[in-house]
Structure formats: C-alpha cells, structure tokens
Design a protein around this motif. Structure first.
Motif, PDB file in Angstrom:
ATOM      1  N   THR A 284     -20.747  57.672  12.892  1.00  0.00           N
ATOM      2  CA  THR A 284     -21.616  56.765  13.192  1.00  0.00           C
ATOM      3  C   THR A 284     -22.673  56.401  12.102  1.00  0.00           C
ATOM      4  O   THR A 284     -23.002  57.347  11.358  1.00  0.00           O
ATOM      5  CB  THR A 284     -22.017  56.822  14.305  1.00  0.00           C
ATOM      6  OG1 THR A 284     -21.189  57.250  15.494  1.00  0.00           O
ATOM      7  CG2 THR A 284     -23.323  55.953  15.015  1.00  0.00           C
ATOM      8  N   TYR A 285     -23.075  55.224  11.955  1.00  0.00           N
ATOM      9  CA  TYR A 285     -23.946  54.764  10.831  1.00  0.00           C
ATOM     10  C   TYR A 285     -24.810  53.667  11.611  1.00  0.00           C
ATOM     11  O   TYR A 285     -24.257  52.700  12.131  1.00  0.00           O
ATOM     12  CB  TYR A 285     -23.375  54.300   9.636  1.00  0.00           C
ATOM     13  CG  TYR A 285     -24.380  53.778   8.557  1.00  0.00           C
ATOM     14  CD1 TYR A 285     -25.074  54.841   8.073  1.00  0.00           C
ATOM     15  CD2 TYR A 285     -24.763  52.733   8.357  1.00  0.00           C
ATOM     16  CE1 TYR A 285     -26.140  54.674   6.874  1.00  0.00           C
ATOM     17  CE2 TYR A 285     -25.934  52.152   7.523  1.00  0.00           C
ATOM     18  CZ  TYR A 285     -26.243  53.253   6.858  1.00  0.00           C
ATOM     19  OH  TYR A 285     -27.609  53.089   5.962  1.00  0.00           O
ATOM     20  N   THR A 286     -25.967  53.766  11.741  1.00  0.00           N
ATOM     21  CA  THR A 286     -27.045  52.977  12.397  1.00  0.00           C
ATOM     22  C   THR A 286     -28.330  52.639  11.301  1.00  0.00           C
ATOM     23  O   THR A 286     -28.651  53.856  10.783  1.00  0.00           O
ATOM     24  CB  THR A 286     -27.474  53.488  13.832  1.00  0.00           C
ATOM     25  OG1 THR A 286     -26.277  53.755  14.724  1.00  0.00           O
ATOM     26  CG2 THR A 286     -28.472  52.657  14.506  1.00  0.00           C
TER      27      THR A 286
ATOM     28  N   GLN B 103     -26.106  49.268  14.993  1.00  0.00           N
ATOM     29  CA  GLN B 103     -24.960  49.909  14.807  1.00  0.00           C
ATOM     30  C   GLN B 103     -23.891  49.366  13.896  1.00  0.00           C
ATOM     31  O   GLN B 103     -23.429  48.278  14.337  1.00  0.00           O
ATOM     32  CB  GLN B 103     -24.376  50.616  16.025  1.00  0.00           C
ATOM     33  CG  GLN B 103     -23.228  51.750  15.958  1.00  0.00           C
ATOM     34  CD  GLN B 103     -22.919  52.286  17.281  1.00  0.00           C
ATOM     35  OE1 GLN B 103     -22.881  51.634  18.118  1.00  0.00           O
ATOM     36  NE2 GLN B 103     -23.461  53.707  17.483  1.00  0.00           N
TER      37      GLN B 103
ATOM     38  N   THR C   4     -19.906  49.336   3.951  1.00  0.00           N
ATOM     39  CA  THR C   4     -20.570  50.530   4.592  1.00  0.00           C
ATOM     40  C   THR C   4     -19.762  51.750   4.496  1.00  0.00           C
ATOM     41  O   THR C   4     -20.114  52.858   4.053  1.00  0.00           O
ATOM     42  CB  THR C   4     -21.205  50.130   5.890  1.00  0.00           C
ATOM     43  OG1 THR C   4     -22.237  49.236   5.874  1.00  0.00           O
ATOM     44  CG2 THR C   4     -21.934  51.479   6.527  1.00  0.00           C
TER      45      THR C   4
ATOM     46  N   ILE D 292     -20.191  55.093   2.356  1.00  0.00           N
ATOM     47  CA  ILE D 292     -20.337  56.413   2.863  1.00  0.00           C
ATOM     48  C   ILE D 292     -19.003  57.339   2.545  1.00  0.00           C
ATOM     49  O   ILE D 292     -19.461  58.790   2.184  1.00  0.00           O
ATOM     50  CB  ILE D 292     -20.189  56.447   4.426  1.00  0.00           C
ATOM     51  CG1 ILE D 292     -21.430  55.836   5.294  1.00  0.00           C
ATOM     52  CG2 ILE D 292     -19.952  57.914   5.035  1.00  0.00           C
ATOM     53  CD1 ILE D 292     -21.248  55.544   6.713  1.00  0.00           C
TER      54      ILE D 292
ATOM     55  N   LEU E 274     -24.049  56.508   0.888  1.00  0.00           N
ATOM     56  CA  LEU E 274     -24.994  56.508   2.290  1.00  0.00           C
ATOM     57  C   LEU E 274     -24.699  57.637   3.012  1.00  0.00           C
ATOM     58  O   LEU E 274     -23.620  58.159   2.893  1.00  0.00           O
ATOM     59  CB  LEU E 274     -24.555  55.262   2.756  1.00  0.00           C
ATOM     60  CG  LEU E 274     -24.825  53.750   2.573  1.00  0.00           C
ATOM     61  CD1 LEU E 274     -24.339  52.839   3.187  1.00  0.00           C
ATOM     62  CD2 LEU E 274     -26.462  53.635   2.139  1.00  0.00           C
ATOM     63  N   LYS E 275     -25.637  58.077   3.672  1.00  0.00           N
ATOM     64  CA  LYS E 275     -25.497  59.251   4.671  1.00  0.00           C
ATOM     65  C   LYS E 275     -25.107  58.920   6.101  1.00  0.00           C
ATOM     66  O   LYS E 275     -25.922  58.018   6.753  1.00  0.00           O
ATOM     67  CB  LYS E 275     -26.606  59.994   4.414  1.00  0.00           C
ATOM     68  CG  LYS E 275     -26.456  61.518   5.282  1.00  0.00           C
ATOM     69  CD  LYS E 275     -27.895  62.336   5.193  1.00  0.00           C
ATOM     70  CE  LYS E 275     -27.681  63.443   5.947  1.00  0.00           C
ATOM     71  NZ  LYS E 275     -28.909  64.470   5.681  1.00  0.00           N
ATOM     72  N   PRO E 276     -24.185  59.144   6.873  1.00  0.00           N
ATOM     73  CA  PRO E 276     -23.867  59.113   8.057  1.00  0.00           C
ATOM     74  C   PRO E 276     -25.185  59.335   8.974  1.00  0.00           C
ATOM     75  O   PRO E 276     -25.418  60.439   8.716  1.00  0.00           O
ATOM     76  CB  PRO E 276     -22.620  59.446   8.362  1.00  0.00           C
ATOM     77  CG  PRO E 276     -22.512  60.514   7.306  1.00  0.00           C
ATOM     78  CD  PRO E 276     -23.190  60.230   6.236  1.00  0.00           C
ATOM     79  N   THR E 277     -25.232  58.516  10.163  1.00  0.00           N
ATOM     80  CA  THR E 277     -26.201  58.805  11.434  1.00  0.00           C
ATOM     81  C   THR E 277     -25.497  60.111  11.903  1.00  0.00           C
ATOM     82  O   THR E 277     -26.421  61.051  12.242  1.00  0.00           O
ATOM     83  CB  THR E 277     -26.502  57.512  12.099  1.00  0.00           C
ATOM     84  OG1 THR E 277     -26.776  56.650  11.083  1.00  0.00           O
ATOM     85  CG2 THR E 277     -27.447  58.254  12.955  1.00  0.00           C
TER      86      THR E 277
END
Length: 259
Positions: A11-13, A18, A45, A49, A54-57
């Motif tokens: 998940t990425y927020t 979201q 996105t 990742i 990018l770092k996932p949530t």
C-alpha cells in the motif's frame, strides 16, 4: 519459471490519499508484462516502488528475493522513465546519450572505444536510427529521441527492463517495432520486461501477462484469459471500448504482428 518480482500486501499513501491499495502479485523471470490503467491509477508510483525510488507505506517488494536497493547494487536494470533524464537542448550527440551512464565529469571529451561505438551502432540499428549516431540529439524528433532513450536502456544488457510509456511520441510503425524488440529480448536473452502502457489492444499480441491497475489490482493474467469487458468496467468505466489487434486485423496497420 522462478519468481523474479514479488509485491506483497503493498500500500502507498501520501498526504492522506491512497495511491496503491493492497497490491499482491508475482512476475516470473523472463516474462513480458504490461501494466495498464487510466491516468492517476498509480502505475508510475508502482514502478518507482519497484525501483526503490519510493518506500511503500505498508507491505514490501522483492526482486529475486532481494530489496530493490540490494538488487540494483548487484545487477543492471534498464529504466525508461516517463520524463526524460536528458535535457534535449544540451549539445549532446546521440552516441553521448546512449553512453551517458559511462560518462564521468568532463566525459564529453572522452574518446569512446571501438567496442562501445559498435555496440551503440547496433542498438541504434535496431530502432532504425543508426545513421544518426553523430547527430545532435536536439535535431531528432520526439519519437527519435525516445528511440535513443530505449537504446540507452539496453546498452548494459539488463536482466530487468522497466519502461514507463516507451512508445511516447513514437509512430505506429516504430511502436510495433519496439514491441517486437522487447519480445525478442525476452525470448532470446531471458530479459524480464515490465512496461506501463495505454496501448492495450496492440500490446496484447506481444506480452505474456497484462496487469490492470487502478489503485487496486483489478486483474492479472494472460491476454487470452482476461475478461476485457469486465476489466474496462472496473478499471476505465462503463463508456469505453477496446480493440484487440491480431492477425485477423486485415485492414489495420498493426494487424499481422501477433506473436
């Protein structure tokens, strides 16, 4: 085939919005996979990742059992972002752009080896622009610049090729040629290809799998097993039609290229 890429409960927020929700999938080594979906679906996105940008949530991604950062330290990845990494107005020649990762400070004044020049020429030949090897990049059309960027991605023989809209500004003839080259890389060299595209109909004849993304992963399967009507409704909405190109497209410029 062994697993090359794994997304698990990802998940990425950002800023309370979201972008990706509980993404789970695997991609086998040597697969050619297309990621499709509308603008704002989270495709870029997801790619960032995958590349460790990018770092996932929540959740995680693994490449060959390693984190993206670990994998990239040990292996070459060819990456074509949506936005060019090169300022096309700089006084760079085509050969400089293909070899840009080899350049050091003041590298524009270095002499390339015969092996480097020959490899660049071979790659440009694949994309039909070998004759422009010493042209200034700003003299090429947008489609020509995109083909040079693709040649750059292939120079170091990557085991994983990640492409975000590779046919941007490229005409239909060379779009087809790009798909053929990617399929050939997959079949002859075992390269794993992950490509973001809007070109669902044409790409269906070349890829092994299609992933349909719009925040959630709505479908993931081979082009012959996906329920396109249901995919369109869930990913694009009710009022969209899709044309699947195949050998039967007698009057279509993309017909007859299905592999």
């Amino acid at each position: 085939m062994p697993c090359m890429i794994e997304f698990k409960n990802l998940t990425y927020t950002i800023s309370g919005k979201q972008i990706l929700d509980d993404i789970n999938f695997t991609i086998e080594k040597g697969s050619f996979v297309a990621i499709v979906g509308p603008n704002g679906a989270g495709k870029t996105t997801l790619i960032k990742i995958l590349l460790g940008l990018l770092k996932p949530t929540e959740g995680f991604v693994k490449i060959d059992g390693k984190t993206p950062q670990e994998y990239i330290r040990e292996n070459r990845i060819g990456y074509l972002p949506q936005k060019a990494i090169v300022n096309w107005n700089m006084p760079l020649k085509v050969i400089d752009v293909v070899l840009i990762e080899n350049l050091k400070p003041f590298g524009l004044f270095k002499r390339y080896t015969k092996e480097e020049i020959e490899k660049v020429r071979e790659l440009l030949e694949l994309f039909g622009i070998a004759g422009r090897i010493n042209s200034y990049i700003k003299e090429l059309s947008g489609g020509g610049q995109q083909r040079v960027s693709l040649a750059r991605c292939l120079f170091h023989n990557p085991s994983l090729l990640v492409l975000d809209e590779p046919n941007t500004a490229v005409d239909a003839v060379y779009t087809t040629r790009i798909y053929e080259i990617l399929k050939d890389l997959k079949e002859k060299k075992g390269v794993t290809v992950v490509m973001v595209t809007h070109d669902i109909g044409a790409i269906s004849g070349y890829v092994d799998e299609i992933m349909c993304l719009n925040v959630k992963l709505h479908c993931h399967g081979s082009p012959t097993t996906i329920d396109y009507e249901q995919m369109i409704k869930s990913v694009y909405g009710e009022n969209v039609n899709i044309i699947i190109h195949s050998e039967e497209c007698k009057n279509c410029r993309l017909g007859g290229h299905r592999g």
